[in-house]
Design a protein around this motif. Structure first.
Motif, PDB file in Angstrom:
ATOM      1  N   ASN A  27       0.820  -1.227  -0.026  1.00 34.92           N
ATOM      2  CA  ASN A  27      -0.172  -0.061   0.140  1.00 34.92           C
ATOM      3  C   ASN A  27       0.780   1.243   0.063  1.00 34.92           C
ATOM      4  OD1 ASN A  27      -2.531   1.044   0.287  1.00 34.92           O
ATOM      5  ND2 ASN A  27      -2.523   1.398   2.467  1.00 34.92           N
ATOM      6  N   VAL A  28       1.900   1.294   0.815  1.00 34.10           N
ATOM      7  CA  VAL A  28       2.983   2.363   0.852  1.00 34.10           C
ATOM      8  C   VAL A  28       3.378   2.798  -0.416  1.00 34.10           C
ATOM      9  CG1 VAL A  28       5.022   2.987   2.073  1.00 34.10           C
ATOM     10  CG2 VAL A  28       3.188   1.860   3.264  1.00 34.10           C
ATOM     11  N   LYS A  29       3.862   1.640  -1.335  1.00 33.46           N
ATOM     12  CA  LYS A  29       4.570   1.771  -2.556  1.00 33.46           C
ATOM     13  C   LYS A  29       3.873   2.350  -3.467  1.00 33.46           C
ATOM     14  CE  LYS A  29       7.451  -2.054  -1.813  1.00 33.46           C
ATOM     15  NZ  LYS A  29       7.277  -3.400  -1.739  1.00 33.46           N
ATOM     16  N   LYS A  30       2.340   2.177  -3.379  1.00 34.33           N
ATOM     17  CA  LYS A  30       1.482   2.502  -4.476  1.00 34.33           C
ATOM     18  C   LYS A  30       1.353   4.050  -4.188  1.00 34.33           C
ATOM     19  CE  LYS A  30      -1.432  -0.672  -4.096  1.00 34.33           C
ATOM     20  NZ  LYS A  30      -2.644  -1.187  -3.946  1.00 34.33           N
ATOM     21  N   ASN A  31       1.216   4.422  -2.853  1.00 36.03           N
ATOM     22  CA  ASN A  31       0.472   5.683  -2.769  1.00 36.03           C
ATOM     23  C   ASN A  31       1.502   6.803  -2.248  1.00 36.03           C
ATOM     24  OD1 ASN A  31      -2.013   4.569  -3.109  1.00 36.03           O
ATOM     25  ND2 ASN A  31      -1.770   3.696  -0.988  1.00 36.03           N
ATOM     26  N   TYR A  32       2.244   7.228  -3.070  1.00 37.93           N
ATOM     27  CA  TYR A  32       3.295   8.225  -2.758  1.00 37.93           C
ATOM     28  C   TYR A  32       2.799   9.536  -2.343  1.00 37.93           C
ATOM     29  CZ  TYR A  32       6.963   5.299  -4.543  1.00 37.93           C
ATOM     30  OH  TYR A  32       7.695   4.113  -4.765  1.00 37.93           O
ATOM     31  N   ASN A  33       1.399  10.049  -2.890  1.00 43.70           N
ATOM     32  CA  ASN A  33       1.180  11.346  -2.639  1.00 43.70           C
ATOM     33  C   ASN A  33       0.076  11.283  -1.611  1.00 43.70           C
ATOM     34  OD1 ASN A  33       2.890  12.412  -4.466  1.00 43.70           O
ATOM     35  ND2 ASN A  33       1.571  11.832  -6.189  1.00 43.70           N
ATOM     36  N   LEU A  34      -0.366  10.451  -0.988  1.00 40.46           N
ATOM     37  CA  LEU A  34      -1.478  10.361  -0.174  1.00 40.46           C
ATOM     38  C   LEU A  34      -0.996  10.971   1.309  1.00 40.46           C
ATOM     39  CD1 LEU A  34      -2.972   6.706  -0.286  1.00 40.46           C
ATOM     40  CD2 LEU A  34      -3.944   8.925  -0.676  1.00 40.46           C
ATOM     41  N   PRO A  35      -1.641  11.635   2.027  1.00 41.45           N
ATOM     42  CA  PRO A  35      -1.511  12.185   3.414  1.00 41.45           C
ATOM     43  C   PRO A  35      -1.196  10.890   4.263  1.00 41.45           C
ATOM     44  CG  PRO A  35      -3.767  12.412   3.127  1.00 41.45           C
ATOM     45  CD  PRO A  35      -3.133  11.984   1.594  1.00 41.45           C
ATOM     46  N   TRP A  36      -0.096  10.980   4.994  1.00 46.99           N
ATOM     47  CA  TRP A  36       0.307   9.583   5.801  1.00 46.99           C
ATOM     48  C   TRP A  36      -0.852   8.746   6.861  1.00 46.99           C
ATOM     49  CZ3 TRP A  36       5.384  12.065   8.225  1.00 46.99           C
ATOM     50  CH2 TRP A  36       6.388  12.267   7.305  1.00 46.99           C
ATOM     51  N   ILE A  37      -1.740   9.684   6.873  1.00 47.59           N
ATOM     52  CA  ILE A  37      -2.802   9.119   7.721  1.00 47.59           C
ATOM     53  C   ILE A  37      -3.775   8.028   7.055  1.00 47.59           C
ATOM     54  CG2 ILE A  37      -3.661  10.561   9.610  1.00 47.59           C
ATOM     55  CD1 ILE A  37      -5.957  11.617   7.707  1.00 47.59           C
ATOM     56  N   GLU A  38      -3.819   8.192   5.583  1.00 46.60           N
ATOM     57  CA  GLU A  38      -4.259   7.164   4.570  1.00 46.60           C
ATOM     58  C   GLU A  38      -2.972   6.201   4.148  1.00 46.60           C
ATOM     59  OE1 GLU A  38      -7.307   6.639   4.253  1.00 46.60           O
ATOM     60  OE2 GLU A  38      -7.976   8.262   5.450  1.00 46.60           O
ATOM     61  N   LYS A  39      -2.014   6.649   3.990  1.00 45.59           N
ATOM     62  CA  LYS A  39      -0.919   5.928   3.340  1.00 45.59           C
ATOM     63  C   LYS A  39      -0.692   4.751   4.600  1.00 45.59           C
ATOM     64  CE  LYS A  39       3.751   6.784   1.733  1.00 45.59           C
ATOM     65  NZ  LYS A  39       4.729   7.761   1.574  1.00 45.59           N
TER      66      LYS A  39
END
Ligand SMILES: Nc1ncnc2c1ncn2[C@@H]1O[C@H](COP(=O)(O)OP(=O)(O)OP(=O)(O)O)[C@@H](O)[C@H]1O
Ligand SMILES: [Mg+2]
Length: 344
Positions: A19-31
């Motif tokens: 999940n972390v690898k996919k979502n570079y631009n997400l806020p950390w709460i979602e990442k």
């Protein structure tokens, strides 16, 4: 409009990292929203119970109640993903406070979803997630009562709320109520250290302490404050954290309280005047005074006397008396308490 949730199909143990690898631009709460029960911090007993339920499959209707940012929505989503796996998309209906959830929606959409046929493995049920259920009107909640019973052989309800007393009694009696408490400082700290390492955050020890202090057991707040400080400054230290969170620095408040314990009203007043001139609201100052007093190293009986006086001033501020005079009055009463106890 009714929303069918389509996110997060990962249920394996590497789910969080993928999940972390996919979502570079997400806020950390979602990442860093946990994808499995193992990643959820705190409230171990409840989560352990849920993970047993999820293995057996026959989960009762549940209400998860507790303060904001401790993992209620996350838990329910994890539970639904574990129970339903690839069928998650078709077998889950999520409604939160951003959806219209008046009585008509309950009568139509919720009921229709409950009636729908979805092929699931034996022992599995469709799940209707009603997040922030305490914001539903009493009428809408009443309309749920019979629906919950009639479709109980095919559908389970998972509810989340901050205030369980706002959920009507008949709904509570149809559910297992699971109560979440605030996370401990150590739990928040451990999680943010993990995330700092993953994100290569430049931090100092007092910076992380400041994050934990400002979050007060709310993991969402901790992650948001961490990310804001990291984005705004090169280093996460206590000064930067308090600048971002715009809270009075607890060291100042600690000094002020120490002056009160020594009966030195002049020194204490200088601090409160300084904070006042910086433009902090009385509400923010009093909340911080309470937070600092709670963790201050001082005689227990004096601490209790201080908290009592702080509570009285908080009440007055809540009533609208937010003046510097009220704050000064508090300091003078704290000094008197300290003097009285030193005489005893
Ligand atoms: N116990 C926890 N362990 C790990 N991360 C957490 C935990 N609680 C919250 N978080 C982080 O905070 C975010 C928000 O959590 P969540 O949506 O579950 O809060 P909530 O309890 O539903 O709050 P609210 O009452 O405001 O809806 C998550 O995406 C996650 O990043
Ligand atoms: Mg929530």
């Amino acid at each position: 409009m009714v929303k069918y949730v389509q996110t997060g199909k990962n249920t394996d143990s590497n789910a969080e990292s993928s999940n972390v690898k996919k979502n570079y631009n997400l806020p950390w709460i979602e990442k860093y929203r946990p994808q499995t029960f193992e990643d959820i911090v705190g409230n171990e007993d409840t989560i352990h119970r849920l993970s047993i339920f999820s293995k057996k499959g026959n989960v009762p209707n549940i209400i998860v109640a507790g303060p904001p940012g401790v993992g209620k929505t996350t838990t329910i989503l994890c539970l639904a993903k574990i129970l339903l796996g690839p069928s998650f998309k078709d077998a889950v209906l999520e409604l939160n406070a951003s959806n219209d959830r008046g009585i008509d929606i309950v009568r139509n959409k919720v009921k229709m979803f409950a009636q729908q046929k979805v092929t699931l493995p034996p022992g599995r049920h469709k799940i209707i997630i009603l997040d922030e259920v305490d914001s539903m009107t009493d009428g809408a909640q009443q309309a749920l009562r019979r629906t919950m019973e009639i479709y109980s052989n095919t559908t389970r309800f998972a509810l989340a709320c901050n205030y369980s007393e706002k959920v009507i009694e008949p709904i509570q009696s149809r559910c297992a109520v699971l109560r979440y408490s605030k996370l401990s400082d150590a739990q928040v700290l451990a999680r943010i250290i993990q995330i700092c390492q993953k994100e290569n955050v430049n931090y100092t020890e007092d910076g992380l302490e400041a994050i934990v202090f400002t979050a007060q057991g709310d993991m969402r707040q901790a992650l948001n404050n961490l990310q804001s400080t990291h984005n705004g400054f090169e280093i996460v230290n206590s000064q930067n954290v308090f600048k971002v969170c715009d809270e009075p620095h607890p060291m100042l408040i600690k000094d002020m309280l120490k002056s009160c314990s020594n009966g030195d009203i002049r020194k204490a007043y200088k601090v409160i005047e300084h904070l006042w001139n910086l433009g902090y609201a009385a509400e923010d100052i009093i909340k911080n005074i309470f937070k600092v007093t709670k963790t201050m190293d001082m005689e227990e009986s004096l601490k209790l006397a201080f908290i009592k006086e702080i509570g009285i001033t908080h009440l007055r501020i809540a009533d609208g008396l937010c003046s510097l005079i009220q704050m000064s009055g508090l300091l003078s009463r704290l000094c008197i308490q300290a003097k009285m106890q030193s005489v005893d």
